[in-house]
Design a protein around this motif. Structure first.
Motif, PDB file in Angstrom:
ATOM      1  N   GLU A  71      58.269  54.064  64.650  1.00 15.12           N
ATOM      2  CA  GLU A  71      58.393  55.526  64.780  1.00 15.12           C
ATOM      3  C   GLU A  71      58.017  55.985  66.176  1.00 15.12           C
ATOM      4  O   GLU A  71      58.608  56.915  66.726  1.00 15.12           O
ATOM      5  N   GLN A  72      57.009  55.299  66.758  1.00 12.35           N
ATOM      6  CA  GLN A  72      56.580  55.672  68.111  1.00 12.35           C
ATOM      7  C   GLN A  72      57.607  55.267  69.175  1.00 12.35           C
ATOM      8  O   GLN A  72      57.630  55.802  70.268  1.00 12.35           O
ATOM      9  N   THR A  73      58.431  54.278  68.829  1.00 16.46           N
ATOM     10  CA  THR A  73      59.332  53.712  69.838  1.00 16.46           C
ATOM     11  C   THR A  73      60.706  54.366  69.828  1.00 16.46           C
ATOM     12  O   THR A  73      61.380  54.434  70.868  1.00 16.46           O
ATOM     13  N   GLY A  74      61.143  54.852  68.668  1.00 16.78           N
ATOM     14  CA  GLY A  74      62.481  55.451  68.599  1.00 16.78           C
ATOM     15  C   GLY A  74      62.677  56.168  67.280  1.00 16.78           C
ATOM     16  O   GLY A  74      61.731  56.431  66.547  1.00 16.78           O
ATOM     17  N   ARG A  75      63.941  56.458  67.003  1.00 17.76           N
ATOM     18  CA  ARG A  75      64.267  57.117  65.743  1.00 17.76           C
ATOM     19  C   ARG A  75      64.304  56.051  64.648  1.00 17.76           C
ATOM     20  O   ARG A  75      64.950  55.005  64.821  1.00 17.76           O
ATOM     21  N   LEU A  76      63.589  56.309  63.543  1.00 19.34           N
ATOM     22  CA  LEU A  76      63.492  55.290  62.485  1.00 19.34           C
ATOM     23  C   LEU A  76      64.200  55.739  61.207  1.00 19.34           C
ATOM     24  O   LEU A  76      63.891  56.791  60.647  1.00 19.34           O
ATOM     25  N   LEU A  77      65.130  54.913  60.761  1.00 20.88           N
ATOM     26  CA  LEU A  77      65.800  55.112  59.475  1.00 20.88           C
ATOM     27  C   LEU A  77      65.447  53.923  58.590  1.00 20.88           C
ATOM     28  O   LEU A  77      65.348  52.805  59.076  1.00 20.88           O
ATOM     29  N   GLY A  96      66.260  53.156  79.535  1.00 18.87           N
ATOM     30  CA  GLY A  96      66.946  54.448  79.453  1.00 18.87           C
ATOM     31  C   GLY A  96      67.860  54.624  78.261  1.00 18.87           C
ATOM     32  O   GLY A  96      68.635  55.581  78.199  1.00 18.87           O
ATOM     33  N   THR A  97      67.790  53.711  77.299  1.00 19.65           N
ATOM     34  CA  THR A  97      68.613  53.848  76.094  1.00 19.65           C
ATOM     35  C   THR A  97      67.705  54.195  74.917  1.00 19.65           C
ATOM     36  O   THR A  97      66.734  53.492  74.659  1.00 19.65           O
ATOM     37  N   GLU A  98      68.047  55.269  74.219  1.00 25.30           N
ATOM     38  CA  GLU A  98      67.224  55.681  73.080  1.00 25.30           C
ATOM     39  C   GLU A  98      67.607  54.857  71.846  1.00 25.30           C
ATOM     40  O   GLU A  98      68.742  54.927  71.381  1.00 25.30           O
ATOM     41  N   PRO A  99      66.696  54.033  71.308  1.00 30.22           N
ATOM     42  CA  PRO A  99      67.090  53.194  70.179  1.00 30.22           C
ATOM     43  C   PRO A  99      66.995  53.918  68.830  1.00 30.22           C
ATOM     44  O   PRO A  99      66.081  54.707  68.603  1.00 30.22           O
ATOM     45  N   THR A 100      67.956  53.633  67.953  1.00 28.51           N
ATOM     46  CA  THR A 100      67.837  54.026  66.554  1.00 28.51           C
ATOM     47  C   THR A 100      67.591  52.757  65.753  1.00 28.51           C
ATOM     48  O   THR A 100      68.360  51.805  65.852  1.00 28.51           O
ATOM     49  N   PHE A 101      66.463  52.749  65.010  1.00 28.25           N
ATOM     50  CA  PHE A 101      66.153  51.585  64.169  1.00 28.25           C
ATOM     51  C   PHE A 101      66.622  51.854  62.742  1.00 28.25           C
ATOM     52  O   PHE A 101      66.383  52.945  62.200  1.00 28.25           O
ATOM     53  N   LEU A 102      67.254  50.867  62.158  1.00 27.69           N
ATOM     54  CA  LEU A 102      67.584  50.929  60.733  1.00 27.69           C
ATOM     55  C   LEU A 102      66.952  49.701  60.086  1.00 27.69           C
ATOM     56  O   LEU A 102      67.403  48.572  60.291  1.00 27.69           O
ATOM     57  N   LEU A 103      65.863  49.940  59.348  1.00 23.90           N
ATOM     58  CA  LEU A 103      65.102  48.813  58.804  1.00 23.90           C
ATOM     59  C   LEU A 103      65.173  48.791  57.283  1.00 23.90           C
ATOM     60  O   LEU A 103      65.091  49.835  56.631  1.00 23.90           O
ATOM     61  N   GLY A 104      65.331  47.608  56.747  1.00 19.80           N
ATOM     62  CA  GLY A 104      65.424  47.471  55.302  1.00 19.80           C
ATOM     63  C   GLY A 104      64.257  46.681  54.748  1.00 19.80           C
ATOM     64  O   GLY A 104      63.775  45.737  55.378  1.00 19.80           O
ATOM     65  N   ALA A 105      63.799  47.092  53.555  1.00 17.74           N
ATOM     66  CA  ALA A 105      62.730  46.357  52.870  1.00 17.74           C
ATOM     67  C   ALA A 105      62.958  46.491  51.377  1.00 17.74           C
ATOM     68  O   ALA A 105      63.720  47.341  50.922  1.00 17.74           O
ATOM     69  N   ARG A 106      62.300  45.621  50.608  1.00 26.22           N
ATOM     70  CA  ARG A 106      62.463  45.684  49.162  1.00 26.22           C
ATOM     71  C   ARG A 106      61.807  46.966  48.621  1.00 26.22           C
ATOM     72  O   ARG A 106      62.404  47.694  47.861  1.00 26.22           O
ATOM     73  N   THR A 107      60.547  47.187  49.036  1.00 31.56           N
ATOM     74  CA  THR A 107      59.865  48.420  48.640  1.00 31.56           C
ATOM     75  C   THR A 107      59.116  48.955  49.860  1.00 31.56           C
ATOM     76  O   THR A 107      58.978  48.275  50.872  1.00 31.56           O
ATOM     77  N   LYS A 108      58.606  50.169  49.683  1.00 30.80           N
ATOM     78  CA  LYS A 108      57.875  50.880  50.728  1.00 30.80           C
ATOM     79  C   LYS A 108      56.786  50.029  51.389  1.00 30.80           C
ATOM     80  O   LYS A 108      56.665  49.972  52.617  1.00 30.80           O
ATOM     81  N   ASN A 109      55.997  49.316  50.557  1.00 32.88           N
ATOM     82  CA  ASN A 109      54.866  48.556  51.089  1.00 32.88           C
ATOM     83  C   ASN A 109      55.278  47.325  51.885  1.00 32.88           C
ATOM     84  O   ASN A 109      54.463  46.712  52.557  1.00 32.88           O
TER      85      ASN A 109
END
Lengths: 301, 258
Positions: free
Chosen positions: B156-162, B134-147
């Motif tokens: 994206e399917q699981t929660g809000r993605l930043l 019952g908790t809506e997750p916000t993901f904040l994910l870091g990567a070097r580049t897009k790929n």
């Protein structure tokens, strides 16, 4: 089913498979994987008179067919063991053996004396061979006079089976084993880890915090086997063999070389259920070759 | 939680970019109870240069398919060997290990899940578990580049993605700690897994902002069972095993200079 019972200096084990100190916790950590009562003996983590934090991280390097560790006898001290851990071990129907380590002879004797008072513990393994502590440990196990001193002192206060664990980092291990026997040891176990070192070439740095550490695992087996054979020829007391045992065949080789029992160490990390498999494998081997008792193969080489 | 030694069957093993693989492993018996943030010790067979098991965090549990997913970056001999496994091969695992994240602590809170590199792996399972609870997750994910961003669609399917990327090719440019959401919104629980400098930076932010924060450590490990004492980390109460007292620690338990 062959008779698997064996004797290691006054202590009878239901089978010759024990666990090496520091690789099996207090046994309880492995209770999900094996029936602890099917193991011949459980030698618990090295215990000192006072709590020890051990060495800084990193303490581990993987090496070809082995690993180097530098844990440095991290433990909560003998009083914690007596009050909190041992009550959980009292109902086991296998032999629980405490590995006793120290910095000074007084430390060793004080710790051994406390363990002597525990009804459910019928043996200690005196660790005079840890390569990972600055003072004490291995320095007690590398010279005949020191071995005589520490084993003799502990013998005075410890009334049950006294196993002395030897270091391979000596010129003549048979001479050290004889010194332990002469000072009153009921049995000797060998080998503790071999001093080793691992370097990260890319970083141009040692991999573990203490630079050197103790090598164990499959790679040490030939050295261990040779030393067990030499010691078994040199002393009259039973020998416990360990060093790189990964399966039942390895364990059988140690028995053939003269060990009355074996300890399984690093292999517990790769297969947490290995102890009982080795015990069953020894039984299967004895049956297959028509031996009635494990005693029939001990020291035939 | 009872631990098991299980021979899983590889259902699929695919390259997913950034030198990583996603292995879906079918459990021959009903999967044991597994918590997000727990890990497995996998045995690497037929690779003589690998001696010890490898600890791998659990990416996701597909209950319907009775599958456990492992997202693995191929960095050494062991993980590269895992990359060669084919559908139908077996993988021997000790499972489940470690404490896992405290999901109860998220209830009724605004929660941020921060992941970097292959450290995003446990965040998928954590996010989907939180969502179920019952908790809506916000993901904040870091990567070097897009790929290099792993499992973008699944997050994206699981929660809000930043997202932040170091080159700005996706999301905001910079490190996760530079993302505008940290100054624009107020979270009251943060979970982090990724490279140590990233975790320390996020932990530092959380500490300053007074936000409860859990981090997942990945120290070098042998047994995974609390027996060998090789994987210890410094805590307020002395050395503790990452394998059994962790891998998840509240930042208040650690001695990080943040």
């Amino acid at each position: 089913m062959a008779d698997l019972t064996t004797n290691i200096g006054g202590l009878t084990l239901k089978n010759p498979v024990m666990t090496a100190s520091g690789t099996f916790g207090f046994g309880l950590e492995f209770a999900d994987f094996v029936d602890l009562n099917e193991i011949g003996g459980i030698i618990v983590k090295g215990t000192t008179l006072h709590k020890r934090e051990g060495n800084p991280y990193p303490r581990l390097a993987e090496t070809p067919q082995g690993m180097i560790n530098a844990v440095g006898l991290q433990n909560k001290g003998v009083d914690y063991f007596i009050e909190h851990t041992n009550p959980q071990l009292k109902n086991l129907s296998t032999e629980v053996i405490v590995n006793v380590a120290g910095h000074s002879i007084d430390d060793y004797t004080a710790c051994a004396e406390k363990i002597n008072a525990l009804d459910n513990i019928h043996a200690i393994e005196l660790n005079i061979s840890c390569p990972n502590v600055k003072e004490g440990g291995m320095s007690f196990g590398t010279s005949v006079p020191m071995v005589e001193k520490v084993v003799g002192a502990v013998r005075k206060v410890y009334k049950k089976t006294l196993i002395v664990k030897l270091t391979p980092n000596v010129t003549d291990i048979a001479e050290i084993a004889k010194a332990a026997e002469g000072a009153g040891a009921d049995s000797v176990s060998l080998i503790n880890t071999l001093m080793g070192m691992a370097i990260d070439a890319e970083k141009r740095k040692p991999i573990i915090s203490t630079i050197t550490g103790g090598l164990s695992g499959a790679c040490v087996k030939p050295v261990a086997l040779r030393m067990v054979w030499q010691v078994a020829k040199a002393v009259k007391i039973p020998v416990v063999g360990l060093g790189g045992i990964m399966n039942a065949t390895d364990a059988i080789e140690f028995l053939l070389a003269g060990a009355s029992a074996v300890e399984i160490g690093t292999a517990n990390f790769i297969d947490p259920a290995i102890t009982v498999k080795v015990a069953n494998g020894i039984n299967e081997y004895l049956d297959r070759h028509g031996f009635k008792s494990v005693k029939d193969i001990i020291g035939v080489i | 939680m009872k631990k098991h030694i299980i021979d899983f069957e590889v259902s699929s093993n695919e390259e997913v970019g950034n030198n990583a693989i996603l292995m879906k492993l079918h459990c021959p018996t009903p999967l044991p109870e597994i918590k997000p943030g727990q890990f497995v010790e996998v045995r690497i067979d037929n690779e003589p240069n690998v001696f010890l098991r490898r600890p791998i965090s659990i990416n996701y549990i597909d209950k319907k398919a009775n599958e456990m997913w492992l997202l693995v970056q191929k960095v050494g001999k062991g993980t590269n060997k895992l990359g060669t496994l084919q559908k139908g091969d077996t993988l021997n695992c000790v499972v489940p290990l470690g404490n896992g994240f405290d999901t109860k602590a998220a209830q009724g809170k605004k929660v941020l899940l921060v992941g970097g590199g292959v450290g995003v792996a446990p965040m998928l399972m954590l996010g989907s578990t939180l969502k179920e609870e019952g908790t809506e997750p916000t993901f904040l994910l870091g990567a070097r580049t897009k790929n290099m961003l792993l499992e973008k669609e699944l997050f994206e399917q699981t929660g809000r993605l930043l997202v932040t990327t170091e080159d700005g090719s996706l999301g905001e440019k910079g490190f996760v700690t530079n993302h505008s959401v940290l100054s624009n919104e107020k979270f009251d629980k943060i979970y982090v897994c990724g490279p140590t400098p990233m975790m320390k930076a996020v932990a530092g932010y959380a500490k300053k902002a007074g936000i409860d924060c859990e981090v997942s450590l990945e120290n070098k490990m042998a047994c995974g069972l609390g027996a060998c004492l090789c994987c210890v980390t410094e805590t307020q109460e002395g050395h503790k095993c990452v394998c059994t007292d962790g891998p998840v620690f509240n930042i208040n338990e650690l001695t990080w200079q943040i």
